[in-house]
Design a protein around this motif. Structure first.
Motif, short mmCIF file in Angstrom:
data_model
loop_
_atom_site.label_atom_id
_atom_site.label_comp_id
_atom_site.label_asym_id
_atom_site.label_seq_id
_atom_site.Cartn_x
_atom_site.Cartn_y
_atom_site.Cartn_z
N HIS A 106 8.29 43.17 30.00
CA HIS A 106 8.73 43.92 28.74
C HIS A 106 8.31 43.35 27.16
CE1 HIS A 106 11.66 41.08 30.10
NE2 HIS A 106 12.15 41.12 28.70
N SER A 120 13.79 46.08 23.73
CA SER A 120 15.34 45.91 23.99
C SER A 120 16.00 46.56 24.95
CB SER A 120 15.76 46.52 22.47
OG SER A 120 15.45 48.05 22.25
N TYR A 121 15.32 47.56 25.36
CA TYR A 121 15.93 48.48 26.46
C TYR A 121 15.85 47.64 27.81
CZ TYR A 121 16.40 52.45 29.89
OH TYR A 121 16.86 53.19 31.08
N PHE A 122 14.87 46.93 28.01
CA PHE A 122 14.92 45.95 29.24
C PHE A 122 15.41 44.55 28.94
CE2 PHE A 122 11.36 48.96 30.10
CZ PHE A 122 11.67 49.22 31.47
N GLY A 124 17.33 41.38 29.00
CA GLY A 124 18.44 40.70 29.39
C GLY A 124 18.91 41.78 30.47
N ASN A 125 18.34 42.63 31.01
CA ASN A 125 18.75 43.40 32.01
C ASN A 125 17.90 43.23 33.18
OD1 ASN A 125 19.55 45.59 33.91
ND2 ASN A 125 19.75 47.11 32.12
N LYS A 126 18.31 42.23 34.01
CA LYS A 126 17.54 41.60 35.12
C LYS A 126 17.04 42.82 36.31
CE LYS A 126 16.98 37.87 38.33
NZ LYS A 126 17.63 36.46 38.82
N PRO A 127 18.23 43.46 36.51
CA PRO A 127 18.08 44.34 37.50
C PRO A 127 17.04 45.57 37.35
CG PRO A 127 20.34 44.12 37.47
CD PRO A 127 19.65 43.51 36.41
N LEU A 128 17.07 46.08 36.08
CA LEU A 128 16.07 47.14 35.54
C LEU A 128 14.86 46.56 35.45
CD1 LEU A 128 16.04 49.89 34.38
CD2 LEU A 128 16.28 48.98 31.98
#
Length: 198
Positions: A106, A120-122, A124-128
């Protein structure tokens, strides 16, 4: 020349590829596990890679990372991570390609998809990140197989390797995570590929 407002038939937009090409890509393609002791030209592998990179992925994320193993030393690193039934055919292949996915793909989205702030959508969002990276790198692995077949290579998808050991051996400090590996070699008059999907 047609204006953008004029309706066009499908035939006017794209012509189907030949029946021979469809045979080569799909109908007559098989999974291979035996190889001739011949090298596959680096330029041919580069062409397959470049074609595979053109395949569509979500938001053009392109998370796959390709590692080509062409020397006995490099393949020796791979041998301990393979399932016993996959060792001989993989070691016999002149080239092995590891296809991994990048957990930081990302970070490249501002360049690859500048139309919106998807980084920014991805972030810090490890599962995503992992869900999208796995799915889209799997697509890229499939594009790689089709690109190889289109260039006269054969492919042999298989599963059977220890992903943790593979990551430790080939990506000890990097963000790459293994999803599949592919072994390239020669069979009859064409090159052959063996793809391992974990």
């Amino acid at each position: 020349m047609h204006s953008q407002s004029e309706p066009r038939t499908l035939a006017a937009v794209k012509a189907p590829i030949s029946q021979e090409a469809l045979d080569q890509l799909f109908r007559e393609a098989r999974t291979h596990s035996a190889w001739l002791p011949e090298t596959v030209p680096v330029e041919l592998l580069r062409k397959a890679y470049e074609l595979a990179c053109l395949g569509p992925t979500s938001a053009n994320g392109s998370p796959a990372r390709f590692v080509f193993l062409t020397t006995p030393g490099a393949k020796a690193l791979l041998k301990p991570v393979l399932a016993p039934g996959n060792v001989d055919k993989t070691m016999a292949a002149p080239v092995t390609v590891i296809i991994a996915w990048d957990t930081e793909f990302h970070e490249h989205l501002p360049k690859l998809f500048p139309h919106a702030d998807l980084r920014s959508y991805f972030a810090g969002n490890k599962p995503l990140i992992e869900e999208n990276a796995f799915r889209n790198s799997s697509l890229q692995a499939a594009y790689f197989i089709l690109a190889a077949r289109a260039l006269g290579l054969d492919c042999g998808p298989m599963s059977g390797f220890d992903a943790d050991k593979l990551n430790a051996a080939f990506f000890p400090t990097a963000s790459g995570r293994s999803i599949s590996s592919a072994t390239w070699a020669m069979e009859t008059q064409t090159s052959s590929t063996h793809v391992i999907h974990g």
